[in-house]
Enzyme design. Structure first.
Site, short mmCIF file in Angstrom:
data_model
loop_
_atom_site.label_atom_id
_atom_site.label_comp_id
_atom_site.label_asym_id
_atom_site.label_seq_id
_atom_site.Cartn_x
_atom_site.Cartn_y
_atom_site.Cartn_z
N LYS A 103 16.64 59.19 -67.26
CA LYS A 103 15.33 58.91 -66.69
C LYS A 103 14.31 59.29 -67.76
O LYS A 103 14.18 60.47 -68.11
CB LYS A 103 15.09 59.70 -65.41
CG LYS A 103 13.70 59.44 -64.82
CD LYS A 103 13.52 60.12 -63.47
CE LYS A 103 12.12 59.85 -62.90
NZ LYS A 103 11.94 60.42 -61.55
N TRP A 104 13.60 58.31 -68.27
CA TRP A 104 12.65 58.51 -69.37
C TRP A 104 11.25 58.61 -68.76
O TRP A 104 10.71 57.63 -68.29
CB TRP A 104 12.73 57.34 -70.33
CG TRP A 104 11.89 57.44 -71.57
CD1 TRP A 104 10.55 57.61 -71.64
CD2 TRP A 104 12.36 57.32 -72.93
NE1 TRP A 104 10.13 57.61 -72.95
CE2 TRP A 104 11.23 57.44 -73.76
CE3 TRP A 104 13.60 57.12 -73.51
CZ2 TRP A 104 11.33 57.37 -75.15
CZ3 TRP A 104 13.70 57.05 -74.89
CH2 TRP A 104 12.57 57.18 -75.70
N ASP A 105 10.69 59.80 -68.80
CA ASP A 105 9.40 60.03 -68.15
C ASP A 105 8.29 60.15 -69.19
O ASP A 105 8.54 60.41 -70.37
CB ASP A 105 9.46 61.30 -67.31
CG ASP A 105 8.56 61.25 -66.09
OD1 ASP A 105 7.67 60.37 -66.04
OD2 ASP A 105 8.73 62.07 -65.18
N ASP B 43 5.57 57.95 -57.32
CA ASP B 43 6.08 59.24 -56.87
C ASP B 43 5.93 59.41 -55.37
O ASP B 43 6.45 60.37 -54.80
CB ASP B 43 5.34 60.38 -57.58
CG ASP B 43 5.78 60.55 -59.02
OD1 ASP B 43 6.88 60.06 -59.37
OD2 ASP B 43 5.03 61.16 -59.81
#
Length: 465
Positions: free
Chosen positions: A207-209, A278
């Site tokens: 997961k690339w945030d 989110d």
């Protein structure tokens, strides 16, 4: 327990039985006992049939019952040992991912990509191996474009950070942004992924945030070409992603940026999916997914079941998430046994219907805007199978509901209609459930999908005969 305490008090006061007497009693008990011991266990360790062992773990109570054969029953399954029962995978998800963030001390170590010894004494490799043994794929959550001002990276390479040298630094989430227009920074960010995959090849998902906006905008590297920063930053990011894709073409990655802040088709050349928001409240997600679906297909949107809005059932939350790429961000302790059973069935249904939901044609039947209900439908390319999702959000009292006309079917085919994703023990109240209708009827007359129940959901499978 009382008899054990009484014996112990007597033992302390008068002394224990001689060893030869104790052995004789054990042998006599084993000889005349009706309990059959499981292989490898001595008579001294046997428990009476019907004995229930209770343990609390992770805010949840577990009950193991001893069977007449001297085995152990947990949740309807029988195990040869307590260790086997403890190792049993209880996740309702068929192929779960173990999500983990790497910088285990949080924001104070962002971009110092080393395991924290006191929290991960055996390293990430130990976790990936443990997950593998349990049949779980290990995923990791990274944020390689950010830097913390208290990190070693910041101290050694402040010229790699986007900031105005004559202004006080402004931190968002205690972060600053690395200057990806700089090829050295691009090498570093690529190295974050590459080093992880080289050292821990069992990592199955990233997961690339990216949570911080760029503030105090200035690039030391660009010098007198500051107007190029935004464009060169994006080009630098895509250079990194191109390298990742070239070296790890089968590595699934989710794109996330403060929720849905980074969702574009060019980025989807490198990511398998993105995180729309989110906000995982299922009611809000109905609106979010409706809006995103105007531009993006269902296969690109992550939709997870969480504990947001506990006024809604796990079924409602799962049915909402099944309209996109289904996932679970929820503890088993937050679900009842019926919830777990339902989720297992729902995941099986989802896996079976993936070609329809993720690859089929979407039809928006009833909008959540201006309505107390909403419905979306997916139809397979051959029009032999479809799945309809219908939701009652907050219907009015004694509200008059109308049939929902389906779309995308073959008017000349006959279809059997069946409600799926029912809670354990529940029966469908759908009019026409299990019956066969023509595609023409379903598209011109429709089905009575909606009810006047609050936060109610239905999933209906439509299959050509």
């Amino acid at each position: 327990m009382e008899s054990r305490l009484a014996y112990r008090i007597q033992e302390l006061a008068y002394g224990a039985l001689p060893a030869n007497i104790r052995n004789m009693l054990v042998e006599a008990g084993a000889k005349h006992s009706k309990i059959r011991s499981a292989a490898g266990r001595s008579a001294q360790t046997l428990l009476m049939p019907g004995t229930t062992l209770i343990r609390e773990w992770d805010e949840r109570e577990y009950r193991v019952t001893v069977t007449p054969d001297g085995l152990y029953e947990l949740n309807g399954q029988v195990f040869k040992s307590l260790s086997a029962a403890a190792r049993h995978k209880r996740s309702p998800v068929s192929n779960p991912l173990k999500a983990s963030t790497w910088p285990t001390l949080g924001s104070t170590t962002l971009d110092d990509w080393d395991e924290t010894a006191d929290k991960l004494p055996h390293g990430i490799g130990y976790l990936t191996e443990a997950a593998k043994k349990k049949g779980i794929k290990f995923g990791i959550w990274i944020e390689p474009e950010m830097v913390n001002p208290k990190s070693e990276l910041y101290e050694k390479h402040k010229d790699w950070v986007i900031h105005l040298p004559n202004r006080d630094e402004y931190y968002f989430r205690n972060q600053l942004v690395l200057d990806l227009s700089n090829p050295k920074v691009q090498d570093y960010v690529f190295g974050v992924v590459d080093n992880l995959m080289t050292k821990y090849p069992d990592i199955a998902f990233f997961k690339w945030d990216c949570n911080s906006p760029i503030t105090n905008i200035y690039s030391v590297y660009l010098k007198d070409k500051q107007s190029h920063l935004y464009i060169d930053y994006v080009r630098g990011l895509y250079n990194v992603l191109e390298r990742v894709k070239a070296k790890y073409p089968d590595l699934p990655m989710m794109l996330c940026s403060g929720g849905g802040g980074r969702s574009d088709y060019e980025a989807l050349s490198y990511f398998t999916e993105f995180w729309p928001s989110d906000n995982t409240d299922p009611i809000e997600r109905l609106f979010i997914q409706w809006g995103f679906s105007q531009v993006f297909p269902a296969k690109t949107m992550c939709a997870h079941v969480t504990t947001w809005n506990k006024n809604s059932s796990v079924k409602f939350r799962t049915d909402v998430a099944m309209m996109c790429k289904l996932g679970f961000d929820i503890k088993l302790a937050d679900m009842s046994k019926d919830d777990e059973t339902y989720c297992r069935t729902a995941v099986q249904n989802y896996n079976r219907l993936k070609p329809v939901v993720l690859e089929g044609d979407m039809y928006r039947l009833v909008s959540p805007y201006g309505s107390n209900h909403t419905s979306t439908m997916y139809v397979g390319k051959d029009k032999d199978k479809a799945v309809v999702f219908a939701f009652d959000i907050h219907p009015r009292y004694a509200e008059k509901t109308l049939p929902v006309r389906l779309q995308g079917l073959d008017a000349d085919k006959m279809y059997r209609v069946k409600e799926i994703n029912l809670m354990p023990g529940a029966n469908s109240s759908l009019s026409g459930n299990g019956e066969v209708f023509s595609g023409e009827f379903l598209m011109n007359v429709g089905l009575n999908l909606f009810t006047t129940q609050q936060l109610n959901s239905r999933v209906v499978e439509v299959v050509a005969e």
